[in-house]
Design an enzyme around this catalytic site. Structure first.
Site, PDB file in Angstrom:
ATOM      1  N   LYS A   1       1.799 -31.084   7.911  1.00 34.88           N
ATOM      2  CA  LYS A   1       0.786 -31.294   9.192  1.00 34.88           C
ATOM      3  C   LYS A   1       1.228 -30.002   9.964  1.00 34.88           C
ATOM      4  O   LYS A   1       1.973 -29.877  10.611  1.00 34.88           O
ATOM      5  CB  LYS A   1       1.065 -32.644  10.173  1.00 34.88           C
TER       6      LYS A   1
ATOM      7  N   GLU B   1      14.520 -28.992  12.970  1.00 33.37           N
ATOM      8  CA  GLU B   1      14.702 -27.658  13.651  1.00 33.37           C
ATOM      9  C   GLU B   1      14.013 -27.581  14.995  1.00 33.37           C
ATOM     10  O   GLU B   1      12.658 -27.598  15.252  1.00 33.37           O
ATOM     11  CB  GLU B   1      13.968 -26.621  12.724  1.00 33.37           C
TER      12      GLU B   1
ATOM     13  N   CYS C   1      12.322 -19.635  18.782  1.00 39.17           N
ATOM     14  CA  CYS C   1      13.096 -20.451  18.896  1.00 39.17           C
ATOM     15  C   CYS C   1      14.757 -19.936  19.049  1.00 39.17           C
ATOM     16  O   CYS C   1      15.475 -20.369  19.872  1.00 39.17           O
ATOM     17  CB  CYS C   1      13.342 -21.668  17.849  1.00 39.17           C
TER      18      CYS C   1
ATOM     19  N   GLU D   1      14.565 -24.211  27.958  1.00 37.09           N
ATOM     20  CA  GLU D   1      13.972 -23.120  27.129  1.00 37.09           C
ATOM     21  C   GLU D   1      12.702 -22.875  27.894  1.00 37.09           C
ATOM     22  O   GLU D   1      11.699 -23.772  28.083  1.00 37.09           O
ATOM     23  CB  GLU D   1      13.665 -23.955  25.830  1.00 37.09           C
TER      24      GLU D   1
HETATM   25  P1  NAD Z   1       5.775 -29.205  19.357  1.00 32.96           P
HETATM   26  O1  NAD Z   1       7.163 -30.193  19.363  1.00 32.96           O
HETATM   27  O2  NAD Z   1       4.998 -29.654  20.594  1.00 32.96           O
HETATM   28  O3  NAD Z   1       4.840 -29.540  18.066  1.00 32.96           O
HETATM   29  C1  NAD Z   1       5.418 -29.183  16.754  1.00 32.96           C
HETATM   30  C2  NAD Z   1       4.654 -29.908  15.953  1.00 32.96           C
HETATM   31  O4  NAD Z   1       4.783 -31.600  15.987  1.00 32.96           O
HETATM   32  C3  NAD Z   1       3.080 -29.989  16.043  1.00 32.96           C
HETATM   33  O5  NAD Z   1       2.635 -29.824  14.783  1.00 32.96           O
HETATM   34  C4  NAD Z   1       2.579 -30.969  16.907  1.00 32.96           C
HETATM   35  O6  NAD Z   1       1.191 -31.479  16.533  1.00 32.96           O
HETATM   36  C5  NAD Z   1       3.579 -32.067  16.110  1.00 32.96           C
HETATM   37  N1  NAD Z   1       3.596 -33.317  17.024  1.00 32.96           N
HETATM   38  C6  NAD Z   1       3.577 -33.314  18.324  1.00 32.96           C
HETATM   39  N2  NAD Z   1       3.670 -34.635  18.859  1.00 32.96           N
HETATM   40  C7  NAD Z   1       3.945 -35.302  17.840  1.00 32.96           C
HETATM   41  C8  NAD Z   1       4.426 -36.647  17.568  1.00 32.96           C
HETATM   42  N3  NAD Z   1       4.338 -37.389  18.624  1.00 32.96           N
HETATM   43  N4  NAD Z   1       4.640 -37.124  16.408  1.00 32.96           N
HETATM   44  C9  NAD Z   1       4.535 -36.135  15.410  1.00 32.96           C
HETATM   45  N5  NAD Z   1       4.427 -34.661  15.628  1.00 32.96           N
HETATM   46  C10 NAD Z   1       4.048 -34.398  16.583  1.00 32.96           C
HETATM   47  O7  NAD Z   1       6.294 -27.799  19.315  1.00 32.96           O
HETATM   48  P2  NAD Z   1       5.598 -26.357  19.643  1.00 32.96           P
HETATM   49  O8  NAD Z   1       5.211 -26.454  20.824  1.00 32.96           O
HETATM   50  O9  NAD Z   1       4.306 -26.494  18.666  1.00 32.96           O
HETATM   51  O10 NAD Z   1       6.504 -25.446  19.298  1.00 32.96           O
HETATM   52  C11 NAD Z   1       7.483 -24.749  20.281  1.00 32.96           C
HETATM   53  C12 NAD Z   1       8.775 -25.367  19.896  1.00 32.96           C
HETATM   54  O11 NAD Z   1       9.264 -25.491  18.604  1.00 32.96           O
HETATM   55  C13 NAD Z   1       9.977 -24.844  20.703  1.00 32.96           C
HETATM   56  O12 NAD Z   1      10.635 -25.892  21.235  1.00 32.96           O
HETATM   57  C14 NAD Z   1      10.829 -24.094  19.672  1.00 32.96           C
HETATM   58  O13 NAD Z   1      12.090 -23.950  20.167  1.00 32.96           O
HETATM   59  C15 NAD Z   1      10.482 -24.831  18.524  1.00 32.96           C
HETATM   60  N6  NAD Z   1      10.735 -24.070  17.488  1.00 32.96           N
HETATM   61  C16 NAD Z   1      11.912 -24.357  16.725  1.00 32.96           C
HETATM   62  C17 NAD Z   1      12.326 -23.662  15.506  1.00 32.96           C
HETATM   63  C18 NAD Z   1      13.545 -23.830  14.738  1.00 32.96           C
HETATM   64  O14 NAD Z   1      13.479 -23.366  13.662  1.00 32.96           O
HETATM   65  N7  NAD Z   1      14.716 -24.624  15.387  1.00 32.96           N
HETATM   66  C19 NAD Z   1      11.424 -22.721  15.109  1.00 32.96           C
HETATM   67  C20 NAD Z   1      10.138 -22.670  15.558  1.00 32.96           C
HETATM   68  C21 NAD Z   1       9.934 -23.314  16.868  1.00 32.96           C
END
Ligand code: NAD
Length: 496
Positions: free
Chosen positions: A178, A253, A287, A388
């Site tokens: 997804k 992650e 991140c 963050e």
């Molecule tokens: P997000 O958590 O809002 O969304 C990530 C994914 O989860 C998306 O596909 C979203 O549709 C899905 N999602 C949202 N709510 C959900 C739920 N209730 N159940 C299941 N899936 C759900 O994050 P974002 O805004 O897309 O990305 C930014 C964040 O990602 C930042 O906090 C960043 O630090 C983190 N990030 C971490 C890494 C790492 O490797 N540690 C890498 C990249 C980004």
């Protein structure tokens, strides 16, 4: 590029979703319509998981293949991705808002991760214990966990996926992906390329839509054995809770708040370049963004002055412009959140040294552009230091002693990465040992190798990606104890 209209990718083919308005993706840089993605529900998740299950059951064509044969197929797929790099990079740049140069780098790095994962498929480890008694043999073997649900974010749609997907494939798993609803294009494109390369249908499936509908249905599906998630800490916690109730594995992650420590004895020019790169790369939507500069007091003033000069020279512009260093933030709401952090920083008494505003001139009027922003005089109790922000915002705090530098860097609930800059080898190694994070960069920033595992401690997540560790996350361990020859009875009196 014409508007791209995508269906889901299920069981080796495009699969339309009836009766649902698609999710439209407009450019965050200029507002034009770029793509439309299927707005799926649990129904499509069920179809995709069923396809992944059939592919897993046809073990002789995938999970029971010799690892080397899976490696050949994965490499053939990566060759097709490499041949299509320019188009994929343009899709990635447009949907995310990032500069095309970095989007190209992202696709190239994803291929590199895939090559290494494919190589690991040749050498999936096992152990044999032959010194556990003359008539005993012990075997430790590994098998694919099964169907993996992969949920990825919008900031690095390809790299976050490729830290999982080729490793899971190398292990013999099948998967349902997804992607983020803002940036689903490249995941769908590479899934279709996998079919062209000869990967069996159902091994890779992509279902697009929102987290609330598709993400949660995926986590709750009884045939999904593991959820591999990259995204925010808030959503990661919800996923851990949900997966925990079902006793399902979840690798997470999550977010970060990395520090870049600059000692006075560093190569200052390199440190300036690394600190700047560390906070503006990917518009700060990163991140392991080096969002906290922790700089030795004696050089703090001149370092910040020079950093401000360099920040002003960063070229903010359109994603497809080769000259652009920094593009647009992902969407308006996120931009407003970043600007809200800037206001909080000012209110809490930090000193705005540069930036802090939305850029709305010279062709940037319709996009979500924020100037590179530096705040000096940031104290550890300020929101800028703690939260963050996920935008091009750097907070600067000074220190006097090594102890103080380490304490400041570790004063965070996150622990994904940190950087340090010094010419003193003892200091470099001693400080890197004491930093609480999954990765430490010494005299560089955001540079790594595919062999090195990636992941966090604390609120930055659970589990590791990349390296051999990344492969083993997708494998179950089985112990087999073999009796050779005659077994002595445990209950001789019961023998008839
Ligand atoms: P997000 O958590 O809002 O969304 C990530 C994914 O989860 C998306 O596909 C979203 O549709 C899905 N999602 C949202 N709510 C959900 C739920 N209730 N159940 C299941 N899936 C759900 O994050 P974002 O805004 O897309 O990305 C930014 C964040 O990602 C930042 O906090 C960043 O630090 C983190 N990030 C971490 C890494 C790492 O490797 N540690 C890498 C990249 C980004």
């Amino acid at each position: 590029m014409p508007v791209r209209r995508y269906d889901n990718w299920i069981d080796g083919d495009w699969a339309a979703v009836a009766r649902e308005e698609p999710i439209e993706r407009r450019s965050p840089a200029h507002g034009e319509l770029l793509a439309a993605f299927a707005n799926s529900t649990g129904v499509q998740v069920d179809e995709a998981v069923a396809a992944a299950k059939r592919a897993l059951r046809r073990a002789e064509t995938w999970s029971d293949l010799p690892g080397g044969e899976r490696a050949h197929l994965i490499n053939r797929w990566l060759d097709l991705i490499a041949a299509d790099l320019e188009r994929l990079a343009a899709i990635e740049a447009e949907e995310t808002g990032k500069p095309i140069r970095y989007a190209r780098g992202e696709i190239a790095w994803s291929i590199e991760l895939g090559r290494y994962a494919a190589a690991l498929a040749w050498q999936i480890p096992g152990e044999a214990f032959s010194h556990i008694g003359s008539q005993n043999l012990g075997l430790v073997t590994r098998s694919p966990r099964g169907i993996i649900g992969m949920i990825v974010p919008w900031n690095f749609p390809m790299v976050t996926l490729f830290q999982k997907l080729p490793f899971a494939l190398a292990a013999g798993c099948t998967c349902v992906i997804k992607p983020s609803e803002f940036t689903s294009g490249t995941a769908l494109e590479v899934a279709a390329l996998a079919a062209k390369a000869g990967l069996p249908s159902g091994v890779i499936n992509v279902v697009t839509g929102t987290g609330a509908r598709v993400g949660e249905a995926l986590i709750d599906h009884p045939d999904i054995q593991m959820v591999s998630f990259t995204g925010s800490t808030a959503v990661g916690k919800r996923i851990a809770q949900r997966a925990g109730e079902q006793l399902k594995r979840a690798s997470l992650e999550l977010g970060g708040k990395a520090a870049n420590i600059v000692f006075a004895d560093a190569d200052i020019d390199s440190a300036l370049d690394g600190v700047l790169f560390g906070y503006v790369l990917n518009q700060g939507e990163e991140c392991v963004q080096g969002s906290r500069l922790i700089v030795e007091e004696g050089i703090a003033r001149s370092f910040v002055e020079r950093l401000v000069e360099r920040s002003a020279a960063v070229r903010v512009g359109m994603p497809l412009d080769e000259a652009t260093d920094m593009g647009a933030l992902i969407h308006e709401q996120h931009m407003n959140k970043v600007l809200g952090h800037v206001e909080t920083g000012k209110r809490e008494g930090a000193k705005l040294a540069c930036g802090g505003q939305r850029l709305v001139k010279d062709g940037l009027e319709r996009g979500y552009f924020v100037a590179p922003t530096v705040f000096a005089g940031v104290r550890p109790d300020m929101t800028l230091f703690r939260d963050e922000i996920f935008g091009p915002v750097l907070s600067v705090t000074s220190f006097r002693t090594v102890e103080e530098a380490v304490a400041l860097a570790n004063d965070t609930r996150y622990g994904l990465g940190n950087g340090l800059w010094t010419k003193d080898i003892d200091k470099a190694l001693l400080v890197s040992k004491r930093l609480h994070s999954g990765t430490v960069y010494v005299n560089t920033y955001l540079e790594t190798a595919v062999q090195l595992p990636f992941g966090g401690v604390g609120q930055s997540g659970l589990g590791r990606e990349n390296g051999m560790e990344g492969l083993l996350e997708f494998m179950d361990v089985k112990s087999t104890f073999v009796k050779l020859g005659k077994r002595s009875d445990a209950l001789p009196h019961a023998r008839a």
